[in-house]
Design a protein around this motif. Structure first.
Motif, mmCIF file in Angstrom:
data_model
loop_
_atom_site.group_PDB
_atom_site.id
_atom_site.type_symbol
_atom_site.label_atom_id
_atom_site.label_comp_id
_atom_site.label_asym_id
_atom_site.label_seq_id
_atom_site.Cartn_x
_atom_site.Cartn_y
_atom_site.Cartn_z
ATOM 1 N N LEU A 125 1.020 -1.386 -0.030
ATOM 2 C CA LEU A 125 0.033 0.024 -0.005
ATOM 3 C C LEU A 125 0.786 1.350 -0.007
ATOM 4 C CD1 LEU A 125 -2.493 -1.112 2.712
ATOM 5 C CD2 LEU A 125 -3.044 -1.123 0.212
ATOM 6 N N LEU A 126 2.308 0.972 0.107
ATOM 7 C CA LEU A 126 2.836 2.246 0.441
ATOM 8 C C LEU A 126 2.936 3.331 -0.838
ATOM 9 C CD1 LEU A 126 5.969 0.627 2.332
ATOM 10 C CD2 LEU A 126 4.096 2.363 3.197
ATOM 11 N N SER A 127 2.964 2.631 -1.974
ATOM 12 C CA SER A 127 2.983 3.360 -3.142
ATOM 13 C C SER A 127 1.670 4.359 -3.334
ATOM 14 C CB SER A 127 3.032 2.698 -4.541
ATOM 15 O OG SER A 127 2.038 1.725 -4.621
ATOM 16 N N GLU A 128 0.861 4.091 -2.576
ATOM 17 C CA GLU A 128 -0.674 4.883 -2.553
ATOM 18 C C GLU A 128 -0.720 5.801 -1.601
ATOM 19 O OE1 GLU A 128 -2.345 3.997 -5.016
ATOM 20 O OE2 GLU A 128 -0.870 2.171 -5.774
ATOM 21 N N VAL A 129 0.313 5.849 -0.631
ATOM 22 C CA VAL A 129 -0.225 6.801 0.619
ATOM 23 C C VAL A 129 0.900 7.994 0.748
ATOM 24 C CG1 VAL A 129 -1.448 5.215 1.930
ATOM 25 C CG2 VAL A 129 0.912 5.290 2.131
ATOM 26 N N ASP A 130 0.597 8.958 1.451
ATOM 27 C CA ASP A 130 1.294 10.066 1.652
ATOM 28 C C ASP A 130 2.253 9.935 3.020
ATOM 29 O OD1 ASP A 130 -0.490 11.066 -0.376
ATOM 30 O OD2 ASP A 130 0.798 12.864 -0.132
ATOM 31 N N MET A 131 1.618 8.885 3.968
ATOM 32 C CA MET A 131 2.194 8.781 5.239
ATOM 33 C C MET A 131 1.847 7.731 5.959
ATOM 34 S SD MET A 131 1.914 11.820 8.266
ATOM 35 C CE MET A 131 0.279 11.838 8.847
ATOM 36 N N VAL A 132 2.753 7.233 6.665
ATOM 37 C CA VAL A 132 2.431 5.875 7.673
ATOM 38 C C VAL A 132 2.640 6.354 9.137
ATOM 39 C CG1 VAL A 132 3.010 3.487 8.260
ATOM 40 C CG2 VAL A 132 2.908 4.440 6.060
#
Ligand code: DX5
Ligand code: ZN
Length: 213
Positions: A125-132
Protein backbone atom coordinates in the motif's frame (compact mmCIF):
# COMPACT_ATOMS: atom_id res chain seq x y z
CA UNK A 1 11.59 16.83 12.38
CA UNK A 2 8.03 18.12 11.96
CA UNK A 3 5.83 18.46 15.06
CA UNK A 4 2.10 17.70 15.35
CA UNK A 5 0.77 18.42 18.86
CA UNK A 6 -2.16 16.18 19.82
CA UNK A 7 -5.06 18.27 21.11
CA UNK A 8 -6.18 15.30 23.21
CA UNK A 9 -4.06 16.78 26.02
CA UNK A 10 -5.33 20.36 25.51
CA UNK A 11 -7.76 22.18 27.80
CA UNK A 12 -11.06 21.45 26.05
CA UNK A 13 -12.71 24.30 27.96
CA UNK A 14 -10.49 26.66 25.97
CA UNK A 15 -10.03 24.63 22.83
CA UNK A 16 -9.93 27.46 20.25
CA UNK A 17 -7.29 29.36 22.29
CA UNK A 18 -5.28 26.17 22.75
CA UNK A 19 -5.30 25.47 19.00
CA UNK A 20 -4.30 29.07 18.22
CA UNK A 21 -1.54 28.86 20.84
CA UNK A 22 0.12 25.76 19.35
CA UNK A 23 -0.13 27.20 15.84
CA UNK A 24 1.43 30.50 17.00
CA UNK A 25 4.09 28.45 18.84
CA UNK A 26 5.25 27.01 15.51
CA UNK A 27 3.72 23.55 15.17
CA UNK A 28 3.54 22.04 11.68
CA UNK A 29 0.22 20.17 11.91
CA UNK A 30 -2.62 19.92 14.44
CA UNK A 31 -3.16 16.26 15.38
CA UNK A 32 -6.81 15.36 16.05
CA UNK A 33 -7.54 12.02 17.76
CA UNK A 34 -10.97 10.63 16.86
CA UNK A 35 -12.01 7.69 19.07
CA UNK A 36 -15.33 5.88 18.90
CA UNK A 37 -15.44 3.81 22.12
CA UNK A 38 -15.35 0.58 20.05
CA UNK A 39 -11.99 0.32 18.30
CA UNK A 40 -10.40 1.87 21.40
CA UNK A 41 -11.75 2.09 24.97
CA UNK A 42 -12.19 5.87 24.86
CA UNK A 43 -14.47 8.39 23.18
CA UNK A 44 -13.36 11.80 21.98
CA UNK A 45 -14.70 14.29 19.49
CA UNK A 46 -16.89 14.45 16.39
CA UNK A 47 -17.17 16.83 13.44
CA UNK A 48 -18.97 19.59 15.39
CA UNK A 49 -15.98 20.07 17.69
CA UNK A 50 -13.40 19.44 14.97
CA UNK A 51 -15.08 22.20 12.93
CA UNK A 52 -14.17 24.64 15.75
CA UNK A 53 -10.62 23.28 15.75
CA UNK A 54 -10.42 23.79 11.97
CA UNK A 55 -11.63 27.41 12.32
CA UNK A 56 -9.02 28.20 14.98
CA UNK A 57 -6.12 26.40 13.28
CA UNK A 58 -3.66 28.15 10.98
CA UNK A 59 -1.94 24.79 10.25
CA UNK A 60 -3.29 21.69 8.53
CA UNK A 61 -5.31 19.12 10.45
CA UNK A 62 -3.93 15.61 10.86
CA UNK A 63 -7.04 13.53 11.64
CA UNK A 64 -6.17 10.18 13.27
CA UNK A 65 -9.16 7.84 13.17
CA UNK A 66 -9.30 5.19 15.91
CA UNK A 67 -12.71 3.83 14.96
CA UNK A 68 -14.70 0.99 13.49
CA UNK A 69 -16.51 1.82 10.21
CA UNK A 70 -13.67 3.90 8.79
CA UNK A 71 -15.52 4.92 5.63
CA UNK A 72 -18.37 6.44 7.64
CA UNK A 73 -15.91 8.57 9.62
CA UNK A 74 -13.89 9.56 6.54
CA UNK A 75 -17.09 10.90 4.98
CA UNK A 76 -18.00 12.68 8.23
CA UNK A 77 -14.67 14.54 8.50
CA UNK A 78 -13.85 15.11 4.81
CA UNK A 79 -15.96 18.31 4.54
CA UNK A 80 -13.64 19.92 7.13
CA UNK A 81 -10.77 19.67 4.60
CA UNK A 82 -8.11 18.11 6.81
CA UNK A 83 -4.63 17.81 5.31
CA UNK A 84 -4.38 14.12 6.30
CA UNK A 85 -6.82 11.42 7.31
CA UNK A 86 -5.20 8.32 8.74
CA UNK A 87 -6.93 5.03 9.54
CA UNK A 88 -5.80 1.83 11.28
CA UNK A 89 -4.85 -1.05 9.00
CA UNK A 90 -6.05 -3.49 11.71
CA UNK A 91 -9.62 -2.24 11.28
CA UNK A 92 -10.03 -2.14 7.51
CA UNK A 93 -10.93 -4.98 5.15
CA UNK A 94 -10.38 -2.88 2.00
CA UNK A 95 -7.60 -0.41 2.77
CA UNK A 96 -6.60 0.06 -0.87
CA UNK A 97 -10.13 1.13 -1.78
CA UNK A 98 -10.39 3.48 1.21
CA UNK A 99 -7.05 5.11 0.35
CA UNK A 100 -8.34 5.82 -3.16
CA UNK A 101 -11.55 7.23 -1.69
CA UNK A 102 -9.69 9.59 0.68
CA UNK A 103 -7.52 10.83 -2.19
CA UNK A 104 -10.58 11.36 -4.40
CA UNK A 105 -11.86 13.74 -1.70
CA UNK A 106 -8.69 15.85 -2.07
CA UNK A 107 -7.19 14.67 1.25
CA UNK A 108 -3.81 13.00 1.80
CA UNK A 109 -4.35 9.38 2.87
CA UNK A 110 -2.30 7.82 5.66
CA UNK A 111 -2.16 4.40 7.32
CA UNK A 112 -1.75 3.70 11.05
CA UNK A 113 -0.08 0.64 12.60
CA UNK A 114 -0.63 -0.48 16.19
CA UNK A 115 2.45 -1.47 18.22
CA UNK A 116 2.16 -5.18 17.23
CA UNK A 117 1.59 -4.69 13.50
CA UNK A 118 4.67 -5.28 11.31
CA UNK A 119 5.59 -2.69 8.67
CA UNK A 120 5.28 -5.41 6.00
CA UNK A 121 1.49 -5.30 6.59
CA UNK A 122 1.43 -2.10 4.51
CA UNK A 123 4.21 -2.97 2.04
CA UNK A 124 1.89 -3.16 -0.98
CA UNK A 125 0.00 0.00 0.00
CA UNK A 126 3.03 2.26 0.43
CA UNK A 127 2.99 3.50 -3.15
CA UNK A 128 -0.58 4.80 -2.57
CA UNK A 129 -0.20 6.85 0.63
CA UNK A 130 1.46 10.10 1.72
CA UNK A 131 2.25 8.98 5.26
CA UNK A 132 2.41 5.99 7.63
CA UNK A 133 1.78 6.59 11.32
CA UNK A 134 3.42 4.18 13.76
CA UNK A 135 1.83 3.98 17.19
CA UNK A 136 4.41 4.05 19.98
CA UNK A 137 1.70 3.46 22.61
CA UNK A 138 -1.53 1.47 22.53
CA UNK A 139 -4.11 3.84 21.07
CA UNK A 140 -6.78 5.28 23.33
CA UNK A 141 -5.14 7.64 25.80
CA UNK A 142 -2.58 10.40 26.09
CA UNK A 143 0.23 10.37 28.63
CA UNK A 144 1.38 6.74 28.19
CA UNK A 145 4.99 5.50 28.06
CA UNK A 146 6.85 5.23 24.76
CA UNK A 147 7.25 1.63 23.45
CA UNK A 148 10.88 1.46 22.21
CA UNK A 149 10.33 -1.33 19.64
CA UNK A 150 8.85 1.35 17.35
CA UNK A 151 12.44 2.39 16.58
CA UNK A 152 13.27 -0.90 14.86
CA UNK A 153 9.90 -0.78 13.12
CA UNK A 154 10.57 2.73 11.81
CA UNK A 155 13.93 1.61 10.37
CA UNK A 156 12.29 -1.31 8.57
CA UNK A 157 9.51 0.92 7.29
CA UNK A 158 12.03 3.50 6.05
CA UNK A 159 13.77 0.77 4.05
CA UNK A 160 10.42 -0.29 2.53
CA UNK A 161 9.54 3.34 1.71
CA UNK A 162 12.89 3.72 -0.04
CA UNK A 163 11.84 0.88 -2.36
CA UNK A 164 8.16 1.70 -2.94
CA UNK A 165 7.66 5.41 -2.21
CA UNK A 166 10.62 7.50 -1.03
CA UNK A 167 8.35 10.53 -0.52
CA UNK A 168 6.16 8.70 2.02
CA UNK A 169 6.47 10.34 5.45
CA UNK A 170 6.80 8.38 8.68
CA UNK A 171 5.00 9.73 11.74
CA UNK A 172 5.25 8.39 15.30
CA UNK A 173 2.53 8.89 17.93
CA UNK A 174 2.65 8.31 21.68
CA UNK A 175 4.98 9.10 24.56
CA UNK A 176 7.22 11.34 22.46
CA UNK A 177 9.44 13.83 24.30
CA UNK A 178 12.67 15.83 23.88
CA UNK A 179 14.76 12.74 24.83
CA UNK A 180 13.41 10.03 22.53
CA UNK A 181 12.96 12.41 19.56
CA UNK A 182 16.68 12.02 18.76
CA UNK A 183 16.37 8.23 18.44
CA UNK A 184 13.27 8.70 16.29
CA UNK A 185 15.14 11.06 13.98
CA UNK A 186 18.00 8.56 13.67
CA UNK A 187 15.46 5.83 12.80
CA UNK A 188 14.16 7.87 9.84
CA UNK A 189 11.02 9.40 11.34
CA UNK A 190 9.76 12.67 9.75
CA UNK A 191 6.92 13.80 12.04
CA UNK A 192 6.29 13.35 15.76
CA UNK A 193 2.92 13.64 17.48
CA UNK A 194 3.18 14.94 21.04
CA UNK A 195 0.26 15.47 23.41
CA UNK A 196 1.29 15.53 27.03
CA UNK A 197 4.81 16.72 26.37
CA UNK A 198 3.62 19.90 24.61
CA UNK A 199 0.47 20.72 26.56
CA UNK A 200 1.95 20.08 30.03
CA UNK A 201 5.00 22.23 29.22
CA UNK A 202 5.08 25.76 30.66
CA UNK A 203 5.95 27.09 27.19
CA UNK A 204 4.38 25.50 24.10
CA UNK A 205 6.98 27.28 21.97
CA UNK A 206 9.90 25.84 23.94
CA UNK A 207 8.36 22.37 23.85
CA UNK A 208 7.81 22.47 20.08
CA UNK A 209 11.29 23.91 19.47
CA UNK A 210 12.85 21.08 21.50
CA UNK A 211 11.22 18.57 19.10
CA UNK A 212 12.17 20.51 15.96
CA UNK A 213 15.55 18.81 15.61
C1 DX5 B 1 -3.20 7.98 21.55
C2 DX5 B 1 -3.25 9.15 20.60
C3 DX5 B 1 -2.11 10.09 20.71
C4 DX5 B 1 -1.93 10.67 22.07
C5 DX5 B 1 -0.52 11.14 22.21
O1 DX5 B 1 -4.22 7.11 21.26
O2 DX5 B 1 -3.28 8.68 19.26
O3 DX5 B 1 -2.17 11.08 19.70
O4 DX5 B 1 -2.81 11.70 22.34
O5 DX5 B 1 -0.38 11.65 23.48
P1 DX5 B 1 1.00 11.59 24.28
O6 DX5 B 1 2.00 12.39 23.51
O7 DX5 B 1 0.62 12.23 25.57
O8 DX5 B 1 1.40 10.14 24.40
ZN1 ZN C 1 -3.01 10.14 17.57
Amino acid sequence: MLVAPSILSADFGNLAQEVKAICDAGCDLVHVDVMDGHFVPNLTIGPVVVQSVARAATKGLDVHLMVENNTFFVNLFAPLNPEYISFHIEEEKHPHRLIQHIRSLGIKPALVLNPHTPPEAVEFLLSEVDMVLLMSVNPGFGGQSFIPSVLAKARRLRALCDIYNPKCLIEVDGGVNAKNVHDLKAAGVDIVVAGNYVFKHASYQEAIESLHI
